[in-house]
Design a protein around this motif. Structure first.
Motif, PDB file in Angstrom:
ATOM      1  N   MET A  53      84.524  46.138  71.070  1.00  0.00           N
ATOM      2  CA  MET A  53      84.240  45.523  72.290  1.00  0.00           C
ATOM      3  C   MET A  53      82.688  45.395  72.229  1.00  0.00           C
ATOM      4  O   MET A  53      82.643  46.369  72.563  1.00  0.00           O
ATOM      5  N   SER A  59      86.375  40.296  77.572  1.00  0.00           N
ATOM      6  CA  SER A  59      87.685  39.745  77.095  1.00  0.00           C
ATOM      7  C   SER A  59      88.809  39.584  77.441  1.00  0.00           C
ATOM      8  O   SER A  59      89.584  40.336  78.127  1.00  0.00           O
ATOM      9  N   ASP A  60      89.630  39.398  76.596  1.00  0.00           N
ATOM     10  CA  ASP A  60      91.561  39.194  76.527  1.00  0.00           C
ATOM     11  C   ASP A  60      91.807  40.788  75.664  1.00  0.00           C
ATOM     12  O   ASP A  60      92.848  40.216  74.956  1.00  0.00           O
ATOM     13  N   TYR A  61      90.869  41.773  75.637  1.00  0.00           N
ATOM     14  CA  TYR A  61      91.558  42.366  75.105  1.00  0.00           C
ATOM     15  C   TYR A  61      92.788  43.179  74.990  1.00  0.00           C
ATOM     16  O   TYR A  61      93.030  43.857  74.036  1.00  0.00           O
ATOM     17  N   ARG A  64      95.135  40.817  73.776  1.00  0.00           N
ATOM     18  CA  ARG A  64      95.116  41.077  72.435  1.00  0.00           C
ATOM     19  C   ARG A  64      95.865  42.362  72.100  1.00  0.00           C
ATOM     20  O   ARG A  64      96.608  42.311  70.848  1.00  0.00           O
TER      21      ARG A  64
END
Length: 113
Positions: A53, A59-61, A64
């Motif tokens: 990252m 983000s859409d970590y 996920r």
């Protein structure tokens, strides 16, 4: 590769761990739709993925990560520029995954013999 990915690459080389860059992973998302993700590193000898990252806040970590968990994909998300212990976190993750696997093998063996 990003600068953060290069740091991880160098670390894996130091550990003498073979890796594949952006190996596709076939899985199903939260709505059970088929998807293909490409985590940054796959360690085939260990059966583990690493997602780097750059900025964990942008983000859409988390989404996920939940999808990988749902699909039983062993993956660690690391942020080399935001976590001073990222190298040890990788090592701890590898150790924990393999300890869990060993415990499963012991349970299977106990049921057979």
């Amino acid at each position: 590769m990003s600068e953060a990915e290069l740091l991880v690459c160098d670390y894996l080389k130091q550990m003498r761990v073979f890796w594949i860059y952006e190996q596709p992973v076939f899985l199903s998302d939260n709505a059970n739709r088929p998807r293909i993700f490409a985590p940054d590193f796959y360690l085939p000898e260990l059966g583990i993925y690493i997602e780097v990252m750059g900025n964990p806040h942008l983000s859409d970590y988390e989404r996920r990560s939940l999808i990988y968990q749902k699909n039983n994909i062993p993956i660690i998300f690391i942020a080399p520029f935001h976590d001073r212990n990222w190298q040890m976190n990788i090592f701890d993750f590898i150790e924990n995954v393999h300890q869990e696997r060993y415990e499963k093998v012991k349970r299977i063996r106990a049921n057979i013999f």
